[in-house]
Scaffold this active site. Structure first.
Site: not given
Length: 336
Positions: A114-115, A139, A175
């Site tokens: 989840g980043f 990114n 994602s």
């Protein structure tokens, strides 16, 4: 090579704990003479892509070094380019733990991180300290609590901050672990995002007197029609590169294995054929107008060659690197 012993010890730990421990050790080495311990001298095999010259065609995929803390250590191992992130405008903890699982029998990894990252300002400070002489990709993504409709603002905030320091910038819209993120891959939402990003790229080019290419990272779970639409958008908006692919939600190839039912994106060998097929179809659609960076299940020289044969100009590794270690870098770069 010592890696099989290191792996044996790390694989006794929870997957995320092993990841953290490895990064801590590499961070200690980064920027010190101790990087000699992990240094691999590899042949110079330049590749021109997106207007940049990469010293060899193998890169580290995003997600391993989210905050850019170990750039010099990974550089010492011989990567031609390194992609750090995904980073978001503000720090965020990511999803609840446990959120990373090894599917060892299939040499796969499932994650729903989840980043999790320390924010773009922290990443920029780390990049400023690095001495890596290859190409550094950064990114970027949106914060979890930013509504999807306002998502493009998060990408623009990150672009503004990283532009002077990035070799190229990757827009992560694929994602599966940030609610609604993948919806940005389709139709008007994608066109709107790409138009805003290209406008900002032009403004930043004028301000900083350098052109930083933009790549878009896509999912492997796109239908034929969706893939055609994505390819069309990339060409129309003059996007500089496409990274194919991110992790898959499909579990067909690991059915019945431990952790197969865990939510999240699956990477590693189980996504290998699917990502190669996406590259092949994308290549046929793009006709050389947008270069492809191939990623997904590369764990050998053969699988790297398959990605290149399918149409990729460059390749990246992540899960294969976890399972095979630095010898994989040497095997691919020396023989590709």
């Amino acid at each position: 090579m010592y890696y099989p012993f290191v792996r044996k010890a790390l694989f006794k730990l929870d997957a995320e704990r092993a990841h953290e421990l490895t990064l801590q050790q590499l961070k200690r080495l980064s920027g010190t003479p101790l990087t000699k311990l992990i240094h691999q001298s590899l042949p110079f095999k330049p590749v021109n892509c997106m207007g940049l010259t990469f010293k060899n065609p193998l890169g580290l995929a995003a997600g391993l070094d989210k905050n850019g803390e170990c750039i010099d250590a990974f550089g010492a191992m011989g990567f031609g380019f390194i992609e750090i992130g995904t980073v978001t405008p503000r720090p965020q903890p990511g999803n609840d733990k446990p959120r990373m699982f090894r599917v060892v029998e299939a040499e796969g990894i499932i994650n729903r991180m989840g980043f999790n990252n320390l924010g773009v300002d922290n990443l920029v400070e780390n990049v400023k300290k690095a001495h890596f002489d290859g190409i550094l990709g950064i990114n970027i993504g949106k914060n979890k609590d930013t509504p999807v409709e306002q998502g493009k603002e998060d990408y623009l905030v990150c672009m503004d901050k990283i532009y002077p320091y990035a070799g190229y910038i990757t827009i992560n819209i694929s994602s599966p672990n940030t609610p609604g993120l993948r919806s940005l891959q389709y139709g008007e939402a994608l066109d709107d995002l790409l138009a805003a990003i290209k406008t900002r790229q032009s403004e930043l080019q004028a301000r900083h007197h350098k052109y930083v290419p933009i790549a878009v990272k896509i999912a492997p779970d796109l239908s034929e029609e969706e893939l055609i639409q994505v390819a069309d958008s990339l060409v129309r908006h003059h996007i500089d590169g496409v990274i194919a692919t991110n992790t898959t939600l499909d579990r067909e190839l690991i059915k019945g294995l431990k952790y197969a039912d865990e939510a999240g994106g699956l990477s590693g060998r189980p996504v290998q054929l699917r990502s190669t097929e996406i590259i092949r179809r994308l290549s046929a659609e793009l006709q050389g107008r947008v270069p492809i960076i191939g990623v997904g299940g590369i764990d050998s020289l053969i699988s790297a060659r398959e990605k290149i044969a399918a149409g990729a100009s460059l390749v990246q590794i992540y899960s294969g690197f976890i399972y095979k270690g630095p010898p994989l870098i040497k095997e691919i770069v020396t023989n590709l």
